[in-house]
Design an enzyme around this catalytic site. Sequence first.
Site, short mmCIF file in Angstrom:
data_model
loop_
_atom_site.label_atom_id
_atom_site.label_comp_id
_atom_site.label_asym_id
_atom_site.label_seq_id
_atom_site.Cartn_x
_atom_site.Cartn_y
_atom_site.Cartn_z
N HIS A 62 -23.32 34.43 -27.35
CA HIS A 62 -23.74 35.71 -27.85
C HIS A 62 -22.34 36.44 -28.20
CE1 HIS A 62 -26.48 39.55 -28.16
NE2 HIS A 62 -25.27 40.05 -27.42
N ASP A 109 -20.67 40.06 -29.39
CA ASP A 109 -20.93 41.29 -29.65
C ASP A 109 -20.00 41.92 -30.76
OD1 ASP A 109 -23.10 42.00 -27.90
OD2 ASP A 109 -21.74 41.32 -26.10
N MET A 164 -18.55 45.38 -32.57
CA MET A 164 -18.55 46.80 -32.57
C MET A 164 -17.64 47.01 -33.43
SD MET A 164 -18.35 46.70 -28.34
CE MET A 164 -19.65 45.93 -27.30
N HIS A 180 -24.63 39.80 -32.43
CA HIS A 180 -24.99 41.09 -32.44
C HIS A 180 -24.53 42.12 -33.09
CE1 HIS A 180 -26.43 44.36 -29.05
NE2 HIS A 180 -26.85 44.75 -30.23
N MET A 191 -23.47 45.78 -33.91
CA MET A 191 -23.51 47.40 -33.39
C MET A 191 -22.71 47.76 -34.39
SD MET A 191 -23.19 46.44 -29.39
CE MET A 191 -22.66 44.87 -29.61
N ASP A 219 -30.31 42.51 -22.81
CA ASP A 219 -28.62 42.42 -23.03
C ASP A 219 -28.07 43.83 -22.26
OD1 ASP A 219 -26.27 42.31 -24.07
OD2 ASP A 219 -26.52 42.66 -26.05
C1 DX5 Z 1 -23.34 45.67 -24.67
C2 DX5 Z 1 -23.31 44.25 -25.38
C3 DX5 Z 1 -23.51 43.32 -24.23
C4 DX5 Z 1 -22.47 43.21 -23.09
C5 DX5 Z 1 -23.25 42.82 -22.21
O1 DX5 Z 1 -22.61 46.75 -25.45
O2 DX5 Z 1 -24.15 44.29 -26.26
O3 DX5 Z 1 -23.97 42.08 -24.82
O4 DX5 Z 1 -21.45 42.06 -23.70
O5 DX5 Z 1 -22.00 42.86 -20.81
P1 DX5 Z 1 -22.40 42.75 -19.54
O6 DX5 Z 1 -23.45 41.68 -19.09
O7 DX5 Z 1 -21.16 42.82 -18.97
O8 DX5 Z 1 -23.34 44.16 -19.20
ZN ZN Z 2 -24.88 42.39 -27.19
#
Ligand code: DX5
Ligand code: ZN
Length: 227
Positions: free
Chosen positions: A31, A33, A35, A64, A66, A173
Amino acid sequence: MIIAPSLLAADFSRLAKESARTSKSGADWLHLDIMDGHFVPNISFGPAVVKAVRPFSKLFFDVHLMCSKPEILLEPFAKAGADEIIIHVELGEQVEPLIWKIKNLGKKVGLAVNPPTAITEAEPFLDKIDLLLVMTVNPGFGGQEFIHETLPKIQQAETWRRERKLPYRISVDGGINNQTAAECARAGADTFVAGTSLFGQRSLKAAVTKMRKIVNGADPGLADLAI
Ligand code: DX5
Ligand code: ZN
């Protein structure tokens, strides 16, 4: 059941090695992330980093986004090696065209729902997506505590899927550890994104094996007890 470690919790000074380690851990997906410092108050990494780690992993890349302007990022991430691209339902009228754009790039499509957003916002898109991501923390940072109030959304997603005979996955998630993963599995989740709880262990392989065993053993009949 899919276990998807989140690279956000890996050691950023050695991302290639961390990707290779995840690939050999028995995990199913990686996965990633993304941002943008606008949709969420944090910045992670972009397509160049995904492209750089791609050769070190054979896993399915679950990207993912964001991000407030995913339309400018879909092609770069598709080219960088994404297998699935997840966008957020909070983007409103942009959602439908974004879904089609991702499909046209030949990638799987995910739709994420933040904790304050009603799961009904995702309902019009259920027959067009491969995965519904129920955010179990407010996105932006790893290591946050699981929000239990999101569990009924997982149950609703599972009910719709069963009643309408749809094939989408139900992913969770944020704050996922062995305890909360079991609760989510009982509510109907089948895809578990976990950063801190997996990378925080000395052996990623042992942590993945344990989480898989726990979610496989979770009895869906006990869903009501989990809430
Ligand atoms: C949150 C992300 C998650 C994050 C989860 O903003 O979308 O994917 O990496 O991390 P943990 O498992 O540490 O909550
Ligand atoms: Zn995520």
